[in-house]
Scaffold this motif. Structure first.
Motif, PDB file in Angstrom:
ATOM      1  N   PRO A 252      74.785  49.301  71.481  1.00 54.48           N
ATOM      2  CA  PRO A 252      76.033  48.733  71.970  1.00 54.48           C
ATOM      3  C   PRO A 252      76.962  49.748  72.590  1.00 54.48           C
ATOM      4  O   PRO A 252      77.586  49.391  73.540  1.00 54.48           O
ATOM      5  CB  PRO A 252      76.330  47.918  70.894  1.00 54.48           C
ATOM      6  N   GLU A 253      77.251  50.609  71.799  1.00 57.85           N
ATOM      7  CA  GLU A 253      78.366  51.691  72.172  1.00 57.85           C
ATOM      8  C   GLU A 253      77.843  52.356  73.555  1.00 57.85           C
ATOM      9  O   GLU A 253      79.011  52.931  74.107  1.00 57.85           O
ATOM     10  CB  GLU A 253      78.364  52.593  71.091  1.00 57.85           C
ATOM     11  N   ASP A 254      76.528  52.337  74.047  1.00 58.82           N
ATOM     12  CA  ASP A 254      76.168  53.209  75.170  1.00 58.82           C
ATOM     13  C   ASP A 254      75.861  52.327  76.285  1.00 58.82           C
ATOM     14  O   ASP A 254      75.640  52.669  77.544  1.00 58.82           O
ATOM     15  CB  ASP A 254      74.973  54.049  75.041  1.00 58.82           C
TER      16      ASP A 254
ATOM     17  N   HIS B 130      70.941  61.085  82.630  1.00 58.04           N
ATOM     18  CA  HIS B 130      71.919  60.398  81.649  1.00 58.04           C
ATOM     19  C   HIS B 130      71.327  60.407  80.259  1.00 58.04           C
ATOM     20  O   HIS B 130      69.892  60.419  79.951  1.00 58.04           O
ATOM     21  CB  HIS B 130      71.796  59.095  82.306  1.00 58.04           C
ATOM     22  N   SER B 131      72.149  60.514  79.261  1.00 58.31           N
ATOM     23  CA  SER B 131      71.738  60.454  77.863  1.00 58.31           C
ATOM     24  C   SER B 131      72.158  59.452  77.302  1.00 58.31           C
ATOM     25  O   SER B 131      73.559  58.837  77.421  1.00 58.31           O
ATOM     26  CB  SER B 131      72.186  61.834  77.262  1.00 58.31           C
ATOM     27  N   TYR B 132      71.397  58.593  76.376  1.00 60.28           N
ATOM     28  CA  TYR B 132      71.919  57.589  75.722  1.00 60.28           C
ATOM     29  C   TYR B 132      71.177  57.209  74.584  1.00 60.28           C
ATOM     30  O   TYR B 132      70.062  57.884  74.341  1.00 60.28           O
ATOM     31  CB  TYR B 132      71.681  56.222  76.838  1.00 60.28           C
TER      32      TYR B 132
ATOM     33  N   GLU C 232      65.131  51.323  64.828  1.00 61.51           N
ATOM     34  CA  GLU C 232      65.550  52.562  64.828  1.00 61.51           C
ATOM     35  C   GLU C 232      66.502  52.975  65.962  1.00 61.51           C
ATOM     36  O   GLU C 232      66.105  52.698  66.943  1.00 61.51           O
ATOM     37  CB  GLU C 232      64.447  53.496  64.552  1.00 61.51           C
ATOM     38  N   VAL C 233      67.450  53.613  65.468  1.00 62.30           N
ATOM     39  CA  VAL C 233      68.170  54.267  66.809  1.00 62.30           C
ATOM     40  C   VAL C 233      67.687  55.433  67.175  1.00 62.30           C
ATOM     41  O   VAL C 233      67.369  56.515  66.395  1.00 62.30           O
ATOM     42  CB  VAL C 233      69.566  54.413  66.126  1.00 62.30           C
ATOM     43  N   ARG C 234      67.586  55.695  68.338  1.00 62.19           N
ATOM     44  CA  ARG C 234      66.694  57.065  69.006  1.00 62.19           C
ATOM     45  C   ARG C 234      67.445  57.466  70.168  1.00 62.19           C
ATOM     46  O   ARG C 234      68.392  56.753  70.829  1.00 62.19           O
ATOM     47  CB  ARG C 234      65.682  56.772  69.526  1.00 62.19           C
ATOM     48  N   HIS C 235      67.670  58.986  70.222  1.00 61.47           N
ATOM     49  CA  HIS C 235      68.491  59.550  71.256  1.00 61.47           C
ATOM     50  C   HIS C 235      67.548  59.839  72.536  1.00 61.47           C
ATOM     51  O   HIS C 235      66.652  60.659  72.249  1.00 61.47           O
ATOM     52  CB  HIS C 235      68.932  60.830  70.730  1.00 61.47           C
ATOM     53  N   LEU C 236      67.865  59.325  73.653  1.00 61.34           N
ATOM     54  CA  LEU C 236      66.910  59.705  74.766  1.00 61.34           C
ATOM     55  C   LEU C 236      67.859  60.335  76.024  1.00 61.34           C
ATOM     56  O   LEU C 236      68.886  60.245  76.041  1.00 61.34           O
ATOM     57  CB  LEU C 236      66.475  58.372  75.352  1.00 61.34           C
ATOM     58  N   GLN C 237      66.900  61.101  76.731  1.00 65.23           N
ATOM     59  CA  GLN C 237      67.412  61.565  77.946  1.00 65.23           C
ATOM     60  C   GLN C 237      66.633  61.363  79.229  1.00 65.23           C
ATOM     61  O   GLN C 237      65.574  61.977  79.085  1.00 65.23           O
ATOM     62  CB  GLN C 237      67.875  63.289  77.594  1.00 65.23           C
ATOM     63  N   ALA C 238      67.305  60.809  80.191  1.00 61.16           N
ATOM     64  CA  ALA C 238      66.378  60.501  81.340  1.00 61.16           C
ATOM     65  C   ALA C 238      66.932  61.416  82.534  1.00 61.16           C
ATOM     66  O   ALA C 238      68.105  61.489  82.682  1.00 61.16           O
ATOM     67  CB  ALA C 238      66.767  59.027  81.727  1.00 61.16           C
TER      68      ALA C 238
ATOM     69  N   GLN D 142      62.872  61.466  77.939  1.00 62.38           N
ATOM     70  CA  GLN D 142      62.258  62.214  76.986  1.00 62.38           C
ATOM     71  C   GLN D 142      63.329  61.666  75.566  1.00 62.38           C
ATOM     72  O   GLN D 142      64.430  61.752  75.530  1.00 62.38           O
ATOM     73  CB  GLN D 142      62.624  63.799  77.028  1.00 62.38           C
ATOM     74  N   ASP D 143      62.280  61.641  74.418  1.00 55.69           N
ATOM     75  CA  ASP D 143      62.996  61.281  73.208  1.00 55.69           C
ATOM     76  C   ASP D 143      63.496  62.389  72.455  1.00 55.69           C
ATOM     77  O   ASP D 143      62.563  63.496  72.261  1.00 55.69           O
ATOM     78  CB  ASP D 143      61.981  60.638  72.152  1.00 55.69           C
ATOM     79  N   ILE D 144      64.864  62.892  72.416  1.00 50.72           N
ATOM     80  CA  ILE D 144      65.579  63.891  72.015  1.00 50.72           C
ATOM     81  C   ILE D 144      66.155  63.786  70.497  1.00 50.72           C
ATOM     82  O   ILE D 144      66.978  64.403  70.216  1.00 50.72           O
ATOM     83  CB  ILE D 144      66.464  64.425  73.026  1.00 50.72           C
ATOM     84  N   SER D 145      65.394  62.776  69.897  1.00 47.46           N
ATOM     85  CA  SER D 145      65.976  62.395  68.675  1.00 47.46           C
ATOM     86  C   SER D 145      65.952  63.685  67.504  1.00 47.46           C
ATOM     87  O   SER D 145      67.007  63.900  66.844  1.00 47.46           O
ATOM     88  CB  SER D 145      65.526  61.242  68.010  1.00 47.46           C
ATOM     89  N   GLU D 146      64.737  64.148  67.515  1.00 48.55           N
ATOM     90  CA  GLU D 146      64.547  65.350  66.658  1.00 48.55           C
ATOM     91  C   GLU D 146      65.418  66.483  67.033  1.00 48.55           C
ATOM     92  O   GLU D 146      66.135  67.208  66.173  1.00 48.55           O
ATOM     93  CB  GLU D 146      63.093  65.828  66.527  1.00 48.55           C
TER      94      GLU D 146
END
Length: 522
Positions: A84-86, A106-108, A116-122, A142-146
């Motif tokens: 929701p915040e992104d 774009h990162s979101y 689960e909340v995951r950090h992605l970069q497209a 790409q999943d950049i969560s780690e």
């Protein structure tokens, strides 16, 4: 005719089957590479009516927590998965790529199908079929969560290191003040005949002693605690602490302790296992206002030489934001007057000094688990030094002590305590003045008592200068850090360090022992 295509149909069919097999292998290898790199590809097409149609790789569906063999999401489903915040920024991106061709990044964050909340970069490219109108958009996500977690952990480590340096400096300066307060209060109490005045001075001493304990915790956090590390039997230490834990947490909380009998030793200072457990158990108890359960468990890693000490509760838990600040000194969620915020900070410092670390897992309403990772001790080669002599200062009236400290108040109270017990005292506020005093005294100084950290020239450097000139005095260093924690770095040779704040009996014992060793040659 192309080479090879004049052969019988069976051969052609076999070649086609082989090519298809290789293509399938290549696709599987590509998919495995994408899986390991947490990268998925995608393509979006915009039809003349303005509708979006997507094609996603199986790996991208996995990243979003979807069925790898299921359909690709619609644009509405994709937007609905955005955190929701992104979401507003993502919708602005969609509007922009509709109108402007070219590349973008774009990162979101998303909330996947598992919650689960995951950090992605497209990264993508927008093609322009007609002026001003994109027709095709393609790229990879790409999943950049780690990576994000690792960056946050590194940033937190740098932040805590900076806070630790600040805390150590504050503790050092505060210990100077406490030395003055404690010893002046003691001297005044001995000279005061009025009972009421004597009681007030005792209260001052008690408050100063409490403050000294707080500074000790700060030094623990900053990994500058002077206590000696040694091999500790963790099994025995945890079992011995169990009775204290039960008294500490109270009867309204159920406590279970599981500790195997064959644990290897770990390197800690004496009493630090108890410190870790009490600090964690008190925090856990406070998270159980209506009662609940606390569990203490210890186990050895099957793969690396690490012992894990866990304390868990089923209490109120903590948000991610609170967990991020939990190790900061003086940060506490407890009401004013009910906590100092130094409990977890001290645990963090103890583990760090031992070469380990601490992790917290918590969620509001679902409790908290704190795991302390401690390296297994190598074969203990430490040899305990013999106890210092506790005899009275030898021939105190004939002994001269040079007290060097740039803090005038510390210099005065230390000189007073020594002079009161028969020593002849000379004073200096720095290295140059100390060298001048020794030159003028022509061998009339028997011991150097110097502050370790002083402006321009440290006490350690002062002692080295004197030795270079042939003046080899027995030397005691006064420090708010301690022997093993000097910011000047490791010691080149054994040194006697008097930890501030100290009281008269400890000062006299250490000075007397140093003079006795010098006299007997031990």
């Amino acid at each position: 005719m192309a080479p090879g295509w004049g052969k019988p149909r069976d051969d052609r069919d076999a070649r086609i089957a082989e090519l298809e097999r290789r293509l399938e292998e290549t696709e599987r290898d590509l998919e495995e590479t994408q899986r390991l790199a947490c990268v998925g590809s995608w393509e979006w097409l915009l039809d003349p009516d303005g509708e979006w149609h997507s094609s996603w790789s199986r790996q991208l569906r996995r990243i979003f927590g979807r069925d790898p063999d299921g359909p690709a999401p619609t644009l509405e489903e994709l937007v609905g998965a955005i955190h929701p915040e992104d979401r507003a920024d993502f919708e602005a991106l969609v509007a922009r790529v509709r109108a402007v061709p070219g590349s973008f990044r774009h990162s979101y964050r998303i909330v996947d199908e598992r919650g689960e909340v995951r950090h992605l970069q497209a990264r993508g490219e927008v093609e322009d079929a007609e002026p001003g109108r994109p027709r095709r958009m393609y790229g990879a996500t790409q999943d950049i969560s780690e990576l994000k977690r690792s960056q946050e952990q590194l940033e937190r480590a740098h932040r805590l290191e900076a806070v630790g340096q600040l805390a150590g400096g504050v503790a050092h300066d505060f210990n100077n003040l406490l030395s003055v307060i404690l010893n002046n209060a003691e001297c005044l109490r001995e000279e005061t005949r009025e009972k009421a005045g004597s009681e007030r001075l005792r209260e001052i001493e008690s408050a100063a002693a409490t403050a000294a304990e707080l500074t000790r915790r700060l030094l623990l956090f900053s990994r500058r605690d002077p206590s000696e590390l040694r091999a500790i039997d963790l099994t025995s230490a945890v079992r011995e602490a169990e009775a204290l834990l039960r008294r500490t947490i109270g009867e309204h909380v159920e406590l279970t302790v599981e500790v195997p009998a064959d644990l290897p030793p770990v390197r800690l200072a004496a009493g630090q296992v108890e410190q870790i457990l009490v600090n964690l158990a008190v925090n856990a108890r406070d998270a159980l206002p209506d009662g609940g359960a606390i569990s203490v468990a210890v186990e050895r890693s099957a793969t690396v030489p690490i012992v894990m000490l866990r304390v868990a509760d089923d209490g109120v838990g903590m948000s991610e934001e609170i967990v991020e600040q939990a190790f900061d000194p003086f940060f506490t969620t407890k009401p004013r007057g009910q906590g100092t915020g130094l409990g977890l900070a001290a645990v963090y410092g103890i583990a760090g000094r031992a070469g380990g670390h601490v992790e917290i897992e918590s969620e509001p309403g679902r409790g908290t688990e704190v795991t302390v990772y401690l390296p297994v001790a190598e074969e203990d080669a430490d040899v305990e030094s013999p106890p210092e002599s506790r005899s009275a200062p030898p021939a105190a009236g004939e002994r001269a002590v040079l007290v060097v400290d740039n803090e005038a108040a510390v210099q005065r109270i230390v000189s007073h305590m020594l002079a009161k017990h028969g020593y002849r005292v000379r004073t200096a506020s720095g290295a140059e003045e100390a060298e001048a005093v020794i030159a003028d005294s022509d061998g009339g100084v028997d011991l150097l008592l110097t502050d370790l950290l002083m402006p321009e020239v440290s006490g350690r450097e002062l002692a080295a200068r004197l030795r270079a000139r042939g003046v080899d005095l027995p030397t005691i260093f006064m420090s708010g850090y301690g022997e093993d924690a000097s910011p000047l770095g490791p010691w080149d040779e054994p040194a006697t360090v008097l930890q501030k704040p100290f009281k008269a009996d400890e000062l006299l014992r250490v000075v007397g022992a140093a003079l006795e060793r010098a006299e007997t040659g031990r």
